[in-house]
Design an enzyme around this catalytic site. Sequence first.
Site, PDB file in Angstrom:
ATOM      1  N   PHE B 235       0.863  -1.270  -0.064  1.00 34.80           N
ATOM      2  CA  PHE B 235       0.004   0.006  -0.041  1.00 34.80           C
ATOM      3  C   PHE B 235       0.977   1.323  -0.081  1.00 34.80           C
ATOM      4  CE2 PHE B 235      -4.007  -1.978   1.463  1.00 34.80           C
ATOM      5  CZ  PHE B 235      -3.661  -3.246   2.227  1.00 34.80           C
ATOM      6  N   ASP B 236       0.351   2.366  -0.799  1.00 37.39           N
ATOM      7  CA  ASP B 236       0.889   3.613  -0.596  1.00 37.39           C
ATOM      8  C   ASP B 236       0.454   4.131   0.796  1.00 37.39           C
ATOM      9  OD1 ASP B 236       0.424   6.611  -2.289  1.00 37.39           O
ATOM     10  OD2 ASP B 236       2.077   6.142  -0.991  1.00 37.39           O
TER      11      ASP B 236
END
Lengths: 284, 390
Positions: B235-236
């Site tokens: 995930f960013d």
Amino acid sequence: MDSMVRNPDVKQRDAAQAVVVAVSSDAIFTPEVEQVHGATEPLRKGDAFSFMKAIQVVNERLLTLNSDETLLFDVILLSNDSEEKHSRIIASAKHYGLDIGRFCFCNKEDSIESLQSNNVKLFLSTDTNDVCKALQKGVPAALLYHQTDPHHQTEDQLKVVFSGDVIGSSEEMLHGLREQGFTETQLQGFKTAKGSVKEFAILMGEMRRRFGLEGSPLCTGLMTAWSSRDVCASALKTLRGWGLLVDEAFCLAGAPRSPILNLVRPHIICLDGLYHMEGFTAMS
Amino acid sequence: MNLDPVQVMKGQSNPKDPTAAPVTASSNGDGKGAWEEKEEFDQGHLGLTTKPLLVSCQRRARKVEGGIFFPKPENAVTIAVSSRVLFRTETEQKVYEQKGVEEYLRYQVEHENEPFAPGPAFSFVKALEAVNARLRELYPESEELFDIVLVTYNHAHVGVRLINTINHHNLFIERFCMTGGSSPIGYLKAWQTNLYLSADAEKVREALSEGIAAATMFMSNKLTEVSQTQLRVAFDGDAVLFSDESERIFKAQGLDGFFQHERDNEDILLDRGPLKDFLASLGKLQKKFYAKGHRLDCPIRTYLVTARSAASSGIRALKTLRAWGLETDEALFLAGAPKGPMLEKIRPHIYFDDQMFHVEGAAEMGTVAAHVPYGIAQKHPHKKSLNTGK
């Protein structure tokens, strides 16, 4: 014995060519809690009122395409009400401009016989018990789906959902159901559902083909509630073989039906005939 | 409440356990739950009685010959995928675009027995199934599994081909909605979807606005090999796990303004982002593995891959995660360095980012990246020439 009354306000259909469906009057007009003698005002709209409107739209569109069309819905209103209510029912139908060809007044015990003697393709009721009982007695029947929010049910498109569990079922599956403890009565319901769906599906297929892919007043669907995807695929192919290419398909694999049905918003659901389901009409 | 999952009938005689929750005869109005249980589990309900049979709740063996059970949507982590991300349908798309829907459907039916090739979400779905297999081994009674649902606005005419393809690739997908052209968004809610993956950015945006975690996926020609046994999700941070608050500051006040803001607000939690709950649901499943002694070889691994810097702006991100009771197995603070090479090393089955620039960069290096069209970055896309760090 029944008393069959023709509706003078509606052009009579050719019953041999039409899709004759019988609808319970309790579905169209809300049953009254208290019978008021001598009341004359129109009965209140029932749970499946929008179904009648949707049928009308289909019939109108069919006639627009071909004014000599004979493949139309022909509705018989089946009523077990007392005699003093008969004229009120007829008057209410007139008041709402409902496309009801005939009124059939009979005792509850004689209902099945009336259905059988009038070439009824499908008996429709909002009461699952009635539907299952009819199926178990060999009468083709389906459920008029009741939505708790009547404002959201479509009136400009008739939606019919078929059961993938029934259509895609195999002999093996029937055997499996028996082993699971379903009674012969219940299985009879399943068998009737399976036996009678073909004729109705063929008619719906023919009707559906009168219209294009988009903007059709008739929308067909398939719902497989507890069977596997292969049963669903088998059902899709079977329906195709009968001339019906459904628009929508849902395979639930046991997931709760209500959330999905609330979105699909069908008018007619073909049941599998196995259960007497409590509280179905209260399904929200 | 009866938690027994439902046996899906595959046309074989599977002994179904007759369990039924007691249902009062007058279940009206809110009878939904009660009715549903009754329908699914009341196999022992014989005949015309109005009272349901109260049968003892036996838990039966989960692994029945040839039968797999499917969890109730509210208990499972439901991943809804569209047909275009599960499979490759570019040829068919062209037919649709060039010749219209009737020709498109005819083409599909004609090619019904030709399975589609795997699409961008395929390896992710396979990895989910691998995790399910492990979960079923350790917790045979549990419904806390991944449940993959195919939600597509295709017409049911394509149904047979899709089912044939699912069979061909041996996928465990038994649930689907083919809406025949209607919006699939309502169905996402009906299935209690935890994550929606689609090729259609509009649908994804709509899902996000309805509070459903969603991302757009694209087919890429380069795909690095990914693990068959461990699900890896990356995930960013900003505008994915967290809100786009910091991105707004960065865009308005530049890098220095951003750093100052982060320092000043270090102890103030960031707001949640669209994929926070999805990370949480992964964490919940991870804990089930830890509880059985599988911490080191857990088949789920999560990564935070952020442009923030470890020493400064990253601290706020970590504090926020910790306060939420969440964690990722690895946190990679790139301080503005390109994400592609790092992702290539991690090899996640899916990487979520709010900026197309990063999604494309990842795809160039063979990582399956999904775009989360959320927040300020959608209005001001990152220019390729700027490679600034946060």
